[in-house]
Design an enzyme around this catalytic site. Structure first.
Site, PDB file in Angstrom:
ATOM      1  N   ASP A  76      23.683  28.451  -8.701  1.00 29.74           N
ATOM      2  CA  ASP A  76      22.409  28.639  -7.993  1.00 29.74           C
ATOM      3  C   ASP A  76      22.227  27.524  -6.963  1.00 29.74           C
ATOM      4  OD1 ASP A  76      20.121  29.962  -7.338  1.00 29.74           O
ATOM      5  OD2 ASP A  76      19.114  29.689  -9.255  1.00 29.74           O
TER       6      ASP A  76
ATOM      7  N   ASP B  19       0.824  -1.222   0.000  1.00 26.15           N
ATOM      8  CA  ASP B  19       0.000   0.000   0.000  1.00 26.15           C
ATOM      9  C   ASP B  19       0.851   1.263   0.000  1.00 26.15           C
ATOM     10  OD1 ASP B  19       1.043  -0.007   2.520  1.00 26.15           O
ATOM     11  OD2 ASP B  19      -0.874   0.066   3.586  1.00 26.15           O
TER      12      ASP B  19
ATOM     13  N   SER C  62      14.476  24.292 -10.180  1.00 31.53           N
ATOM     14  CA  SER C  62      13.188  23.615 -10.085  1.00 31.53           C
ATOM     15  C   SER C  62      12.584  23.583 -11.496  1.00 31.53           C
ATOM     16  CB  SER C  62      12.298  24.351  -9.084  1.00 31.53           C
ATOM     17  OG  SER C  62      11.036  23.735  -9.025  1.00 31.53           O
TER      18      SER C  62
ATOM     19  N   GLU D  11       3.253   2.116   2.296  1.00 32.18           N
ATOM     20  CA  GLU D  11       3.824   2.558   3.579  1.00 32.18           C
ATOM     21  C   GLU D  11       5.265   2.078   3.729  1.00 32.18           C
ATOM     22  OE1 GLU D  11       1.207   1.578   6.798  1.00 32.18           O
ATOM     23  OE2 GLU D  11      -0.312   3.008   6.101  1.00 32.18           O
TER      24      GLU D  11
ATOM     25  N   HIS E  91      17.812  27.087   0.874  1.00 29.79           N
ATOM     26  CA  HIS E  91      17.214  28.153   0.070  1.00 29.79           C
ATOM     27  C   HIS E  91      17.180  29.481   0.819  1.00 29.79           C
ATOM     28  CE1 HIS E  91      14.877  30.019  -2.977  1.00 29.79           C
ATOM     29  NE2 HIS E  91      13.968  30.374  -2.093  1.00 29.79           N
TER      30      HIS E  91
ATOM     31  N   ARG F 189      11.423  27.227   1.574  1.00 27.30           N
ATOM     32  CA  ARG F 189      11.034  28.488   0.933  1.00 27.30           C
ATOM     33  C   ARG F 189      10.145  29.302   1.869  1.00 27.30           C
ATOM     34  NH1 ARG F 189      11.687  28.310  -4.801  1.00 27.30           N
ATOM     35  NH2 ARG F 189      12.387  26.280  -5.451  1.00 27.30           N
ATOM     36  N   GLN F 190       9.304  28.599   2.623  1.00 28.20           N
ATOM     37  CA  GLN F 190       8.294  29.289   3.413  1.00 28.20           C
ATOM     38  C   GLN F 190       8.825  29.535   4.830  1.00 28.20           C
ATOM     39  OE1 GLN F 190       5.647  30.017   1.537  1.00 28.20           O
ATOM     40  NE2 GLN F 190       4.680  31.232   3.121  1.00 28.20           N
TER      41      GLN F 190
ATOM     42  N   LYS G  12      16.339  39.736 -10.316  1.00 27.88           N
ATOM     43  CA  LYS G  12      15.191  38.917 -10.736  1.00 27.88           C
ATOM     44  C   LYS G  12      13.993  39.272  -9.866  1.00 27.88           C
ATOM     45  CE  LYS G  12      14.281  34.646  -9.202  1.00 27.88           C
ATOM     46  NZ  LYS G  12      14.436  33.233  -8.862  1.00 27.88           N
TER      47      LYS G  12
END
Ligand code: R5P
Length: 293
Positions: free
Chosen positions: A218, A34, A222, A36, A127, A93-94, A191
């Site tokens: 860089d 399944d 992505s 897991e 990042h 990123r967040q 940018k």
């Protein structure tokens, strides 16, 4: 110290083991029908000083759950010390709420890793370094920029020039380090990214790249749009050859084609992401950092 190789970074763990002259712990893992994940230590780890190696490139959620299960097992089996080497630290990123109501993904990761007993964390070209401030345990950001730049020396570079494809302080720093490593000049592009649509614009500027070999340095590729924009501008300005050196070559969708079409001759990534672009290892920078601490 003993090395635990997670499923995303089996080869890298072997390289880390060689670089640190530390044995790899025997483990067994599999996926149930399944989907897991199952993990088992094949030897005792009680009282051991463990270094868990698991990069979090896509599918990052699967790699994260694998990491969580491995770390929990380390702690549950009474390892004395647990260090984590996570070259690609997903969800970085967040680092803050850019728009009202947004999640704080990087805080979720740091809270879980700490809860699972990680004593310290090593990552590569994260990042956004601010995410490391979430950690109460030591969290170190290493860089692959110099090693990436040195890779290109074998290309017989003509008046090499290094460029950061955006104007973030950390991106310019990476370009500077790469340039220093090979005795090159460096600069950066400005940018802008639209926070809602994700669309990016790169602005051309005066730069002496005519007839020169240019390396775009860089942290992440992505979609490839950032590096492709930079490459197109460089080619228009008369660069002889354009290469890309990237710490985490995620290469989503048709990123490779986009870069090729923009005139990039070669894309060089690290074994942070195990794919065809992984031509430089991050094991030496980790080994150096561990030996220094
Ligand atoms: C941007 O701030 C990063 O340093 C990278 O340039 C970016 O994440 C690359 O993304 P993409 O390949 O989608 O343009």
């Amino acid at each position: 110290m003993k090395i635990v190789g997670g499923p995303s970074s089996v080869e890298l763990a072997r390289r880390v083991s060689d670089a640190l002259d530390a044995p790899i712990i025997s483990v067994r893992s599999k996926r149930f029908p399944d989907g897991e994940f199952y993990f088992k230590f094949e030897e005792k780890v009680a009282g051991e000083d463990l270094l868990v190696v698991q990069s979090l490139y896509p599918p990052q959620d699967e790699h994260l759950v694998e990491l969580f299960i491995i770390l929990h097992t380390c702690r549950d089996m009474k390892a004395e010390r647990i260090r984590a080497f996570i070259p690609y630290l997903a969800y970085s990123r967040q680092d803050m709420r850019y728009l009202d109501g947004e999640c704080l993904s990087s805080a979720v990761i740091s809270e879980i890793l700490e809860h699972l007993g990680v004593d310290s964390l090593y990552t590569v070209d994260v990042h956004n370094e601010n995410v490391l401030k979430n950690y109460k345990v030591p969290a170190y950001n290493l860089t692959a920029s110099s090693d990436l730049a040195r890779y290109f020396l074998r290309k017989g570079l003509n008046e090499p020039f290094v460029i950061a494809p955006d104007d973030e302080e950390i991106a310019i720093k990476r370009a500077e380090l790469a340039a220093q490593a090979i005795g090159a000049d460096y600069d950066y592009f400005v940018k802008k990214r639209d926070r809602y649509t994700g669309e990016i614009r790169t602005f051309s500027k005066e730069m002496d790249v005519q007839g020169r070999d240019v390396i775009i340095i860089d942290d992440i590729i992505s979609t490839g749009k950032t590096a492709a924009n930079a490459a197109s501008i460089l080619k228009q300005m008369g660069a002889r050859r354009v290469f890309v050196g990237v710490s985490h070559a995620l290469m989503m969708g048709d990123a490779a084609k986009l870069l090729k079409d923009a005139g990039v001759e070669e894309i060089v990534g690290t074994d942070s992401v195990m794919n065809e672009f992984a031509k430089v290892s991050v094991a030496p920078v980790l080994a150096k950092a561990i030996k220094e601490r």
